[in-house]
Design an enzyme around this catalytic site. Structure first.
Site, PDB file in Angstrom:
ATOM      1  N   HIS A 380     -56.057   0.520  45.777  1.00 52.03           N
ATOM      2  CA  HIS A 380     -55.583   1.903  45.871  1.00 52.03           C
ATOM      3  C   HIS A 380     -54.099   2.038  46.154  1.00 52.03           C
ATOM      4  CE1 HIS A 380     -59.318   4.333  45.803  1.00 52.03           C
ATOM      5  NE2 HIS A 380     -59.880   3.225  46.229  1.00 52.03           N
ATOM      6  N   LYS A 572     -51.358  17.988  50.672  1.00 51.56           N
ATOM      7  CA  LYS A 572     -51.722  16.571  50.662  1.00 51.56           C
ATOM      8  C   LYS A 572     -51.254  15.966  51.964  1.00 51.56           C
ATOM      9  CE  LYS A 572     -49.245  16.103  46.820  1.00 51.56           C
ATOM     10  NZ  LYS A 572     -50.055  15.278  45.946  1.00 51.56           N
ATOM     11  N   ARG A 573     -51.648  14.738  52.283  1.00 49.50           N
ATOM     12  CA  ARG A 573     -51.124  14.090  53.484  1.00 49.50           C
ATOM     13  C   ARG A 573     -49.598  14.110  53.462  1.00 49.50           C
ATOM     14  NH1 ARG A 573     -54.858  11.565  57.225  1.00 49.50           N
ATOM     15  NH2 ARG A 573     -52.989  10.710  58.152  1.00 49.50           N
ATOM     16  N   LYS A 578     -44.493  10.953  49.175  1.00 48.70           N
ATOM     17  CA  LYS A 578     -44.961  12.165  48.494  1.00 48.70           C
ATOM     18  C   LYS A 578     -43.872  13.243  48.438  1.00 48.70           C
ATOM     19  CE  LYS A 578     -49.879  11.471  49.736  1.00 48.70           C
ATOM     20  NZ  LYS A 578     -50.717  11.656  48.534  1.00 48.70           N
ATOM     21  N   THR A 679     -55.522  12.729  43.339  1.00 43.70           N
ATOM     22  CA  THR A 679     -56.675  13.471  42.841  1.00 43.70           C
ATOM     23  C   THR A 679     -56.451  14.963  43.070  1.00 43.70           C
ATOM     24  OG1 THR A 679     -57.756  13.037  44.955  1.00 43.70           O
ATOM     25  CG2 THR A 679     -58.415  11.668  43.080  1.00 43.70           C
ATOM     26  N   LYS A 683     -57.493  18.464  40.834  1.00 42.11           N
ATOM     27  CA  LYS A 683     -58.150  19.678  41.339  1.00 42.11           C
ATOM     28  C   LYS A 683     -57.321  20.912  41.018  1.00 42.11           C
ATOM     29  CE  LYS A 683     -59.314  16.924  45.287  1.00 42.11           C
ATOM     30  NZ  LYS A 683     -59.040  16.804  46.740  1.00 42.11           N
TER      31      LYS A 683
END
Ligand SMILES: *Cc1c(COP(=O)(O)O)cnc(C)c1O
Length: 840
Positions: A380, A572-573, A578, A679, A683
Site C-alpha cells: 500500500h 482525507k487524513r 497529501k 479511494t 467516491k
C-alpha cells in the site's frame, strides 16, 4: 404476540412465515411487530419509555435477525464437509466498516418496509440511523478498503471471512479547540454493539516470549518446541456482512484478547489480589486500542503483539475449519486464499510455517509450498518510512520461534539465490529478510513478498513504481509474482446509502440493475449528459446534498455557508504528502487577490476534513493553519462574500457519507508518486464531483476513464518530480521569483493569521523554504492557474453539470466489485458459490 411457530407441516409453515414471521418477515407488519417484541424482550422497555437508543437497538436486532438465514448458510459452506468451495481469508489489522444499519437495509432490500414499520410505531428511520456509533476500527483508506472488499465479496457470492482485531477503542474522535486538534477516546462499545455475536467457543491460545528448545519426537524426527513466557486467549466476535440482494452473507471475525485465567490463583491465595488482576489487564491491553497512525510506529512492542495475536488466531481458525470439513492439511491452499492487507499481517508467513511444521509435524518443503500458495500480499505504500520493520532484539524477545523460522526461510532463500545469481552478494544483502546494515531489523515487506505467490500494488502507477523502487529486487528475482489490482469502492455505501436522491434519479432513468453491476450499467447515463431536463434534476440533487452538508457545518462549526457556492472539498487524513497546505497557499493567494482587486469571482466554500496522527506535529500545525486562515477569511465582510473556509471536525465514514455527495470539486493534490491509489478520489467522482488533481495513484486511471476534458489536471508527473529532485531542487528560488507566492508565504509568516505570533507557523514555512520535501512550491503556480480554470468552468452551470454527469457515468470501473473480480481471477483462483447473474 407474534405468529406461532411450528405445529403443522414444516414447508408450508415456512412459506407462510416468510412474510409474516417476527424473525424473518420482510413486510412492514412483521417488522413492526418485531420492533415492539425486541423492545420488550431485549431492551425491557415499553414503547412509551424507550429512549432513541432503545429503538435503535430494537431495530438493529430486527435487521440482524433477517440476515441470519443467509449467514448460517454461507458459514456452512466454509465449515461443512459437504462443500468443496475455496474461501477467502482477508487478513487486515483494520476494518473501517462504517455504520451497519443503513447498509443492512439496502442489502436486504427492506428500506421502505422498515420506514413504513417505524412510522406505524411512531418512529423515524433517519433519527435512528443517526443513533449508530460507527466502529472506527481503522485509520483511513486501508481500513476502508478492507470494508469495501468485504461488501463486494458478499455481493459476488464469494465465501469469505474478514479477520482482524476487535479494538475496544478505535480511531480517536477529533474535536477542534482554539483551532487545534484535540483527541477524544472513541468509546464505541459504550452502548453495546448489536451487530456482533461473541463466539466464546471459538477461542485460541496465542503464545508470547520465552524460548525455544530442540527435541526428537517419538518417530525420531528433529523438532522444536516453544516454551512461552505468556499465553493469551483470543475470542472470536462475528459480525454478519450481507451481500447486496444475494444469498451470501459473509462474516467479519474480530479477535478480542483475554487472559487465559482470570486469576493467578497462587497469587490470589497469598493475598496478592492486585497482581492477579494485573495479569488480566496486561493480556487485555493487546486488543485495547488501535494505533492512530497511517504509518507504522517503529519499535512499539504492543503493535507487533497485536499483529501476531490476530494473525495467529486467524490461521488457527482457518486450520480448524479445514479439518472440520474433513480436508487434509496439505490441501490448505485449495480451500483457503489468504490476502495480507499490507505488511501488518505479514507475520502470517512465519506463523503458518510454525503451525504446519511444529504443531502438525509437516516437512519443511511441503509447508513452504503450501504457505506460498496460500498467501498473497497487497502493498500500500511507496514511502520508505512507511515500510514496516522490527528491531531484531524486540522481535527475538516477543517471537523467538518465529525468528528461528525466519532465519531458516532466509537461509534457504539466499542459498538458492547464490546458485542462481553467483557473485551477487550486494543483491543478496538487499533481498535478505534481515536488514544487517547497522542495527538489525526484520523486514516485513520482504517476508510478505517471499512468502506469497502474488504481490500487487493498488493502482497502475503504484504497481509500476513498486517494481522500480521498494520491491525492485524482488521483481528482479520473481517478476511473475507481480500484478496490479486497482482499488475500488462499494457503490452500495458510497452512492445508494449516502446519496439516496442521486440513486433515485439514476434508477428512474436506467433501471435498478446498476448498483449490482456498475461497470456495465452506469455508462448508460452518458447520453443524458446533454439533456437539459436531466441536468436540472442532477443540479437539484447536488444542491439538496449541499444544503444537508451546510446544516452539518453550521451545527459543528457555527459557520454559515451558501449551498449555491462552489463546494471545494479536501477530506482525507492530514499528511504532508497529501498537501492540504498547498490548498491553503492557494486560499491565501485568493484572499490577497480579493482584498486587492475585488470584482467578479466565483463564490467558493472550501471545506477541509481529516484527522492528524496525534504525534505528527506538522500535520497538527496544518490543521491550526487552516483554522487560522478560516477565522480571518470568514470574518472579513468583503472577502467572505466570495470565499468561506471550513474545517469540519472528525472525518469518519459517517461524516464522509454527508461530505462526498455534496462536493462539486474533489481535491486530489498529492505529490505525484506518493499516493498509492486513493479511494476518496473514486467516491467523489461517483457522486459527480470533478477532480482537481495530479497524475498520482488512481487519479491517472480516473482521468482516463472520465476523459481529460472532465478532469482538472495540474502539476509535475512522478517522473518530473524524480528528475527535479535529482537535479537539485531549490524551493527558495521559486519563492523569490514568484511575487504572489511570496506574498502568501510572507503573510503567514508575518503573524497575520496568528494574532501577530510570528513563531507559530515558522516550522511550516521553514520546511517549505528549505526542503519542501513534497514540492509544493514547484506545483504552486500550476495549481493556482488550474483553480482559475475551475472557477471559470463553474460559472457555466450547464457545462459544469455535463462534466459532473460524465464523471459519475464513467467511473463504474472503480467499483470494488471490479477489484474483487480481479483478485478472484488472478490471485485467489476462487469462484462464486452462486453463479453470478452478470455472467449468466
Ligand atoms: C475513503 C476514506 C478515506 C480515504 O481517503 P483518501 O482520499 O483516499 O485518502 C479515509 N477515511 C475515510 C473515513 C474514508 O471514507
Amino acid at each position: 404476540m407474534g405468529p406461532a411457530i411450528g405445529g403443522d407441516g414444516q414447508a408450508s409453515a415456512r412459506s407462510r412465515m416468510a412474510l409474516s414471521n417476527v424473525r424473518t418477515g420482510l413486510a412492514p407488519d412483521a417488522i413492526a411487530v418485531a420492533l415492539i417484541e425486541n423492545l420488550h424482550c431485549l431492551q425491557g422497555k415499553r414503547p412509551r419509555d424507550a429512549t432513541p437508543n432503545d429503538w435503535y437497538m430494537a431495530l438493529a436486532y430486527t435487521v440482524r435477525d433477517r440476515m441470519m438465514e443467509r449467514y448460517v448458510a454461507t458459514v456452512g459452506s466454509i465449515a461443512e464437509e459437504t462443500t468443496d468451495v475455496k474461501a477467502v481469508a482477508y487478513l487486515s489489522a483494520e476494518f473501517l466498516t462504517g455504520p451497519h444499519l443503513g447498509n443492512g437495509l439496502i442489502s436486504l432490500g427492506i428500506w421502505d418496509a422498515v420506514e413504513e414499520a417505524l412510522s406505524r410505531v411512531g418512529q423515524d428511520l433517519s433519527g435512528l440511523l443517526e443513533q449508530e456509533e460507527e466502529p472506527g476500527l481503522g485509520n483511513g483508506g486501508l481500513g476502508r478498503l478492507a470494508a469495501c472488499y468485504m461488501d463486494s465479496l458478499a455481493r459476488l457470492n464469494v465465501p469469505a471471512i474478514g479477520y482482524g482485531i476487535r479494538y475496544e477503542f478505535g480511531i480517536f474522535d477529533q474535536s477542534i479547540r482554539d483551532g487545534w486538534q484535540v483527541e477524544v477516546t472513541d468509546k464505541w462499545l459504550r452502548f453495546g454493539n448489536p451487530w456482533e455475536m461473541v463466539r466464546s467457543e471459538i477461542a485460541f491460545d496465542v503464545k508470547f516470549g520465552g524460548r525455544t528448545e530442540p527435541y526428537h519426537n517419538a518417530a525420531g524426527r528433529y523438532c522444536v518446541r516453544w516454551l512461552p513466557e505468556k499465553v493469551i486467549k483470543g475470542v472470536a466476535y462475528d459480525t454478519p456482512i450481507p451481500g447486496y440482494r444475494v444469498p451470501t452473507t459473509n462474516l467479519l471475525r474480530l479477535w478480542k484478547a483475554e487472559a487465559v485465567e482470570s486469576f493467578d490463583f497462587e497469587a490470589f491465595n497469598v493475598g496478592d489480589y492486585y497482581r492477579a488482576v494485573d495479569e488480566k489487564v496486561l493480556s487485555e491491553t493487546i486488543s485495547k486500542v488501535l494505533y492512530p497512525n497511517d504509518e507504522p510506529e517503529s519499535g512499539k512492542q504492543l503493535r507487533l503483539a497485536q499483529q501476531y495475536f490476530f494473525v495467529s488466531c486467524s490461521l488457527q481458525d482457518m486450520v480448524r475449519l479445514l479439518l472440520m470439513r474433513g480436508k487434509p492439511l496439505d490441501e490448505l491452499h485449495s480451500y483457503w486464499a489468504a490476502q495480507l492487507n499490507d505488511t501488518h499481517p505479514s507475520i502470517a508467513v512465519a506463523e503458518l510455517m510454525r503451525l504446519l511444521v511444529d504443531e502438525h509435524a509437516m516437512e519443511w518443503d511441503q509447508a513452504w509450498a503450501i504457505t506460498q500458495q496460500t498467501c498473497a500480499y497487497t502493498n500500500h505504500t511507496l514511502l520508505p518510512e512507511a515500510l514496516e520493520r522490527w528491531p531484531l532484539p524486540l522481535f527475538a524477545r516477543l517471537l523467538p520461534r518465529h525468528l528461528d523460522i525466519i532465519y531458516e526461510i532466509n537461509r534457504r532463500f539466499l542459498d538458492e539465490l547464490r546458485l542462481r545469481c553467483p557473485n551477487e552478494e550486494q543483491l543478496l544483502r538487499r533481498l535478505s529478510l534481515i536488514d544487517e546494515a547497522g542495527d538489525k531489523y526484520v523486514r516485513m515487506a520482504h517476508l510478505a513478498s517471499l512468502g506469497s505467490h502474488a504481490i500487487n500494488g493498488v493502482a497502475v502507477l503504484h504497481s509500476e513504481l513498486l517494481k522500480r523502487t521498494v520491491l525492485r529486487d524482488f521483481h528482479l528475482v520473481s517478476p511473475e509474482k507481480f500484478l496490479n489490482v486497482t482499488n475500488g469502492v462499494t457503490p452500495r455505501r458510497w452512492i445508494a446509502l449516502s446519496n439516496p436522491k442521486l440513486c433515485t434519479l439514476i434508477t428512474r432513468h436506467i433501471g435498478d440493475r446498476w448498483l449490482a453491476n456498475l461497470e456495465d450499467e452506469l455508462r448508460r447515463l452518458e447520453p443524458l449528459a446533454d439533456e437539459l431536463e436531466f441536468q436540472r434534476d442532477w443540479q437539484a440533487v447536488k444542491v439538496d446534498n449541499k444544503r444537508v452538508l451546510a446544516r452539518l457545518i453550521k451545527d459543528r462549526t457555527g459557520v454559515i455557508v451558501d449551498p449555491h457556492s462552489l463546494f471545494d472539498v479536501q477530506a482525507k487524513r492530514l499528511h504532508e504528502y497529501k498537501r492540504q497546505h498547498l490548498n491553503v497557499l492557494y486560499l491565501v493567494t485568493l484572499y490577497n487577490r480579493l482584498r486587492h482587486a475585488g470584482g467578479a469571482v466565483t463564490p467558493r466554500t472550501v471545506i477541509f476534513s481529516g484527522k492528524a496522527a496525534p504525534a505528527y506535529r506538522m500535520a497538527k500545525l496544518i490543521i491550526k493553519l487552516v483554522n487560522s486562515v478560516a477565522a480571518v477569511v470568514n470574518r472579513d465582510p468583503v472577502v467572505s462574500q466570495a470565499l468561506k473556509v471550513v474545517f469540519l471536525p472528525d472525518f469518519n465514514v459517517k461524516n464522509g457519507q454527508r461530505i462526498y455527495p455534496a462536493a462539486d470539486l474533489s481535491e486530489q493534490i498529492s505529490t505525484a508518486g506518493k499516493e498509492a491509489s486513493g479511494t476518496g478520489n473514486m467516491k467523489f467522482a461517483m457522486n459527480g464531483a470533478i477532480t482537481i488533481g495530479t497524475l498520482d495513484g488512481a487519479n491517472i486511471e480516473i482521468r482516463d476513464a472520465v476523459g481529460q476534458e472532465n478532469f482538472f489536471l495540474f502539476g509535475l508527473s512522478a517522473a518530473e518530480v524524480e528528475l527535479l529532485k535529482a537535479e537539485g531542487y531549490t524551493p527558495r528560488s521559486i519563492y523569490e521569483s514568484n511575487p504572489e507566492l511570496r506574498e502568501a508565504i510572507d503573510l503567514i509568516r508575518s503573524g497575520f493569521f496568528s494574532n501577530g505570533d510570528r513563531e507559530l507557523f515558522h516550522p511550516l514555512v521553514d520546511s517549505l523554504l528549505t526542503y519542501d520535501e513534497y514540492m509544493l512550491l514547484a506545483d504552486y503556480q500550476a495549481y493556482v492557474d488550474c483553480q482559475e480554470r475551475v472557477s471559470n468552468a463553474y460559472s457555466d452551470p450547464n457545462a459544469w453539470t455535463r462534466m459532473s454527469i460524465l464523471n459519475t457515468a464513467r467511473v463504474g470501473h472503480f467499483s470494488s466489485d471490479r477489484s474483487i473480480r480481479e483478485y478472484c481471477r488472478h490471485i485467489w483462483k476462487v469462484t462464486p458459490i452462486v453463479s453470478d447473474e452478470r455472467e449468466s
